[in-house]
Motif scaffolding. Structure first.
Motif, PDB file in Angstrom:
ATOM      1  N   VAL A 317       0.836  -1.203   0.000  1.00 51.69           N
ATOM      2  CA  VAL A 317       0.000   0.000   0.000  1.00 51.69           C
ATOM      3  C   VAL A 317       0.872   1.254   0.000  1.00 51.69           C
ATOM      4  CG1 VAL A 317      -1.734   1.313   1.276  1.00 51.69           C
ATOM      5  CG2 VAL A 317      -1.909  -1.176   1.124  1.00 51.69           C
ATOM      6  N   ASN A 318       1.958   1.246   0.782  1.00 54.93           N
ATOM      7  CA  ASN A 318       2.866   2.398   0.800  1.00 54.93           C
ATOM      8  C   ASN A 318       3.431   2.686  -0.578  1.00 54.93           C
ATOM      9  OD1 ASN A 318       2.660   3.107   3.484  1.00 54.93           O
ATOM     10  ND2 ASN A 318       4.427   1.911   4.143  1.00 54.93           N
ATOM     11  N   TYR A 319       3.899   1.659  -1.265  1.00 60.03           N
ATOM     12  CA  TYR A 319       4.488   1.830  -2.588  1.00 60.03           C
ATOM     13  C   TYR A 319       3.453   2.412  -3.553  1.00 60.03           C
ATOM     14  CZ  TYR A 319       8.861  -0.772  -1.721  1.00 60.03           C
ATOM     15  OH  TYR A 319      10.105  -1.192  -1.274  1.00 60.03           O
ATOM     16  N   LEU A 320       2.257   1.810  -3.581  1.00 60.28           N
ATOM     17  CA  LEU A 320       1.223   2.264  -4.511  1.00 60.28           C
ATOM     18  C   LEU A 320       0.751   3.669  -4.174  1.00 60.28           C
ATOM     19  CD1 LEU A 320      -0.892  -1.018  -4.912  1.00 60.28           C
ATOM     20  CD2 LEU A 320       0.721  -0.029  -6.548  1.00 60.28           C
ATOM     21  N   ALA A 321       0.569   3.949  -2.872  1.00 64.37           N
ATOM     22  CA  ALA A 321       0.106   5.275  -2.461  1.00 64.37           C
ATOM     23  C   ALA A 321       1.127   6.346  -2.812  1.00 64.37           C
ATOM     24  CB  ALA A 321      -0.184   5.278  -0.956  1.00 64.37           C
ATOM     25  N   LEU A 322       2.398   6.048  -2.578  1.00 66.63           N
ATOM     26  CA  LEU A 322       3.439   7.028  -2.882  1.00 66.63           C
ATOM     27  C   LEU A 322       3.536   7.281  -4.379  1.00 66.63           C
ATOM     28  CD1 LEU A 322       5.755   8.869  -2.121  1.00 66.63           C
ATOM     29  CD2 LEU A 322       7.262   6.881  -1.992  1.00 66.63           C
ATOM     30  N   LEU A 323       3.468   6.243  -5.167  1.00 69.01           N
ATOM     31  CA  LEU A 323       3.591   6.410  -6.618  1.00 69.01           C
ATOM     32  C   LEU A 323       2.424   7.201  -7.183  1.00 69.01           C
ATOM     33  CD1 LEU A 323       5.073   5.828  -9.258  1.00 69.01           C
ATOM     34  CD2 LEU A 323       3.822   3.656  -9.396  1.00 69.01           C
ATOM     35  N   THR A 324       1.201   6.844  -6.804  1.00 71.33           N
ATOM     36  CA  THR A 324       0.028   7.508  -7.380  1.00 71.33           C
ATOM     37  C   THR A 324      -0.127   8.932  -6.841  1.00 71.33           C
ATOM     38  OG1 THR A 324      -1.346   6.458  -5.660  1.00 71.33           O
ATOM     39  CG2 THR A 324      -1.219   5.373  -7.811  1.00 71.33           C
ATOM     40  N   ALA A 325      -0.080   9.089  -5.517  1.00 69.67           N
ATOM     41  CA  ALA A 325      -0.253  10.421  -4.935  1.00 69.67           C
ATOM     42  C   ALA A 325       0.922  11.328  -5.281  1.00 69.67           C
ATOM     43  CB  ALA A 325      -0.402  10.315  -3.411  1.00 69.67           C
ATOM     44  N   GLY A 326       2.138  10.783  -5.238  1.00 67.86           N
ATOM     45  CA  GLY A 326       3.314  11.589  -5.532  1.00 67.86           C
ATOM     46  C   GLY A 326       3.329  12.078  -6.967  1.00 67.86           C
ATOM     47  N   THR A 327       2.993  11.202  -7.897  1.00 70.29           N
ATOM     48  CA  THR A 327       2.975  11.598  -9.307  1.00 70.29           C
ATOM     49  C   THR A 327       1.896  12.635  -9.572  1.00 70.29           C
ATOM     50  OG1 THR A 327       3.772   9.389  -9.955  1.00 70.29           O
ATOM     51  CG2 THR A 327       2.756  10.747 -11.669  1.00 70.29           C
TER      52      THR A 327
END
Length: 355
Positions: A317-327
């Motif tokens: 979840v951390n990886y996916l959240a960071l990638l989507t929200a960060g981008t």
């Protein structure tokens, strides 16, 4: 006239950098700069190890080619002035506008805030907040070489000579040159400053692969080059996958440099052969890719800090959240900042708003 395939390659690698930094911030192999104690995924560490040897080499190779094309339409003085605004301003003055956040969070996560007097926290945070902008700093320094060469070699003898050598000569020669200089100009601790390898990639892009005959030949050989790069990558990962891929023992290995060089040539060939077209999305990403590169890291680092400090989420979840929200937030931040005149100049190196 712009080369659509080269633009597509550039923004594709920039997007890859964003994915890499998700894996880097949560890495589990102990690389300096990651979020302490964050849950990590072994797959993320292997992915980061797989792309790290070549993606910045490829960016410098593309930058060398682009410098050649730019100097065909500009004087050396105009070229350097343009590069200073685009590269040096964001990577120096821009640190004090937004990238101090990177420095501050790194100091905080490292437990160093208590040792710094309060009045010095902001300037130290700004100076230490370079992050991925080391690329812009090095590229600005490298830009003096083609500008000087244009003045000294007015008849373009070096470029002409390089173009007369067939591409099959440069495939092994490029590897030998990159591998040799990978032992030169490396800074301790700050392993991203690999002056030897990156300048050689830049020089080869400028002198060799800016020739259409070279990239046309790579396009014809795209499939075998891709197979060669894949084979080299498998051997490389068997040796260094799951370890500190930024260590000198890895970066100076002939296996790493063979993989890096064949991967660079394969991507040049693949994009030249099959992705030499433009569309609305590609045109937008071409305009925004440098801005995304400049802005993404403080955004990603801050989100990673929030996720690990205030949320008890799984690694996936951390990886996916960071990638989507960060981008998404990086795109939003870019669209906001490019509309503010002074900030646009300091942070993005843009004198005028892009349309």
């Amino acid at each position: 006239m712009r080369k659509a395939w080269l633009d597509n390659l550039r923004w594709s690698v920039v997007l890859l950098v964003l994915v890499y930094h998700v894996c880097y911030l949560f890495n589990g192999v102990g690389i300096l700069g990651s979020i302490p104690g964050a849950p990590s995924l072994a797959a993320g560490d292997w992915f980061a190890a797989a792309v790290y040897p070549w993606f910045m080499v490829l960016l410098f190779l593309v930058a060398g080619m682009s410098s050649r094309f730019a100097l065909e339409k500009r004087t050396a003085k105009a070229f350097l002035k343009e590069r200073t605004v685009k590269l040096l301003v964001p990577s120096t003055l821009g640190l004090f506008v937004i990238h101090w956040i990177t420095g501050y969070l790194n100091i905080k996560l490292g437990g160093g805030l208590e040792y710094i007097p309060a009045p010095l926290i902001y300037p130290i945070s700004a100076v230490s907040g370079t992050g991925p902008l080391w690329f812009a700093q090095m590229l600005w320094l490298f830009s003096f070489a083609p500008a000087l060469l244009k003045r000294l070699d007015k008849k373009d003898r070096l470029w002409t000579w390089c173009g007369k050598c067939p591409v099959w000569v440069w495939i092994p020669s490029g590897f030998l040159l990159i591998w040799t200089v990978s032992h030169v100009g490396n800074l301790p601790v700050l392993t991203m400053y690999r002056f030897g390898a990156y300048f050689m990639a830049f020089a080869l892009g400028y002198c060799v692969f800016s020739h259409d005959d070279m990239t046309d030949a790579l396009a014809k050989a795209a499939v075998p080059l891709t197979c060669l790069a894949a084979a080299a990558g498998i051997v490389y990962l068997r040796s260094y996958g799951g370890t500190d891929y930024t260590a000198s023992s890895c970066l100076q290995s002939y296996l790493t440099n063979l993989y890096a060089w064949t991967a660079c040539l394969a991507f040049l060939g693949l994009f030249r052969r099959w992705l030499d077209r433009s569309n609305i999305v590609g045109s937008y990403l071409t305009k925004t890719s440098f801005g995304l590169y400049v802005l993404h890291y403080p955004v990603f680092l801050y989100i990673a800090y929030l996720l690990t400090s205030y949320c008890a989420l799984s690694a996936v979840v951390n990886y996916l959240a960071l990638l989507t929200a960060g981008t998404a937030l990086t795109f939003v931040l870019y669209e906001l900042l490019r509309r503010v005149p002074v900030v646009r100049f300091l942070v993005l190196g843009q004198r005028k708003r892009d349309t």
